[in-house]
Design an enzyme around this catalytic site. Structure first.
Site, PDB file in Angstrom:
ATOM      1  N   ASP A   1       0.882  -1.196  -0.007  1.00 36.25           N
ATOM      2  CA  ASP A   1      -0.039  -0.095   0.023  1.00 36.25           C
ATOM      3  C   ASP A   1       0.959   1.169   0.093  1.00 36.25           C
ATOM      4  O   ASP A   1       2.179   1.422   0.422  1.00 36.25           O
ATOM      5  CB  ASP A   1      -0.900  -0.165   1.121  1.00 36.25           C
ATOM      6  CG  ASP A   1      -1.844   1.175   1.148  1.00 36.25           C
ATOM      7  OD1 ASP A   1      -2.576   1.548   0.534  1.00 36.25           O
ATOM      8  OD2 ASP A   1      -1.883   1.732   2.115  1.00 36.25           O
TER       9      ASP A   1
ATOM     10  N   ASP B   1      -0.554   4.937   0.705  1.00 37.08           N
ATOM     11  CA  ASP B   1      -0.461   5.924   1.637  1.00 37.08           C
ATOM     12  C   ASP B   1      -0.379   5.565   3.238  1.00 37.08           C
ATOM     13  O   ASP B   1      -1.207   4.612   3.311  1.00 37.08           O
ATOM     14  CB  ASP B   1      -2.035   6.660   1.407  1.00 37.08           C
ATOM     15  CG  ASP B   1      -2.023   7.364   0.033  1.00 37.08           C
ATOM     16  OD1 ASP B   1      -0.995   8.250  -0.203  1.00 37.08           O
ATOM     17  OD2 ASP B   1      -2.673   7.042  -0.734  1.00 37.08           O
TER      18      ASP B   1
ATOM     19  N   ASP C   1      -1.432   0.045   6.136  1.00 34.00           N
ATOM     20  CA  ASP C   1      -1.817   0.537   7.442  1.00 34.00           C
ATOM     21  C   ASP C   1      -3.319   0.497   7.834  1.00 34.00           C
ATOM     22  O   ASP C   1      -3.732   0.791   9.025  1.00 34.00           O
ATOM     23  CB  ASP C   1      -1.406   1.933   7.211  1.00 34.00           C
ATOM     24  CG  ASP C   1      -2.138   2.694   6.542  1.00 34.00           C
ATOM     25  OD1 ASP C   1      -3.061   3.542   6.939  1.00 34.00           O
ATOM     26  OD2 ASP C   1      -2.412   2.662   5.273  1.00 34.00           O
TER      27      ASP C   1
END
Length: 220
Positions: free
Chosen positions: A7, A9, A182
């Site tokens: 991922d 961001d 996250d």
């Protein structure tokens, strides 16, 4: 061969490029602060809480791309990279990528953020494979609409499997697979890989990772 998915961001970046791009345009007075800033914050909070309507958000995010020529957008993005993105790339993030590259793993950034924002970031990180939400273009200019399936939640699995198929690969092509994220929004894809890793996770993902015994790391 092994597969390493990242991922972007709040994972490889110590911040959110989507959110930062809108804030950058506001500071450049391209977008009206009174109209856009509260909306930008609200969408970001919805994303973090897992309640985001991706199509409503993409309408907000992609419309500004249609109001300016590509040459101007690219010039703004160059400044955006220097001012907003480079400070968000940590040595630990670069080292994690390097470890997988040294292992000759197939490295892919897979992100809900659109390709216009993320492609230069992927290049800076040295990852040539990017699966992102696609902004529709006509004659090289953006229309303000999304093209195809957004790369979000379960859509990440569909987009990844389509990408693998285009490259004559399947899940069975890999001995092991990692996904670093996250966000609670990435739980569908985290549950597909052999090595799910929570990176500076939100509260929901952290609790899930602790329950499942997944590794929890920080890149900050």
């Amino acid at each position: 061969m092994n597969l390493a998915l990242f991922d972007l961001d709040n994972t490889l970046l110590a911040g959110d490029s989507d959110f930062q791009w809108a804030q950058f345009l506001i500071e450049q007075r391209v977008l009206d602060r009174e109209v856009y800033e509260a909306q930008n914050v609200e969408f970001y909070e919805q994303y973090k809480s897992g309640t985001l309507d991706i199509h409503e958000f993409l309408d907000f995010q992609l419309k500004p791309l249609s109001r300016h020529p590509r040459s101007q957008l690219d010039a703004w993005h160059s400044e955006f990279m220097k001012e907003r993105i480079l400070p968000l790339i940590t040595p630990d993030a670069r080292e994690l990528i390097n470890q997988h590259m040294l292992g000759r793993d197939l490295c892919i950034i897979i992100t809900a953020t659109n390709r216009f924002v993320t492609e230069p970031i992927a290049r800076e990180l040295g990852i040539s494979n990017l699966i992102a939400t696609e902004a529709e273009q006509r004659d090289g200019e953006y229309t303000g609409r999304v093209s195809g399936l957004p790369c979000f939640r379960e859509g990440k699995i569909t987009r990844l499997e389509n990408w693998l198929d285009e490259h004559n690969l399947t899940w069975l092509s890999f001995l092991e697979s990692w996904f670093y994220s996250d966000s609670l929004n990435d739980l569908p894809l985290l549950n597909k890989v052999t090595h799910p890793v929570a990176v500076d996770p939100d509260a929901t993902l952290k609790a899930h990772a602790e329950k499942k015994g997944w590794p929890i790391i920080s890149l900050r």
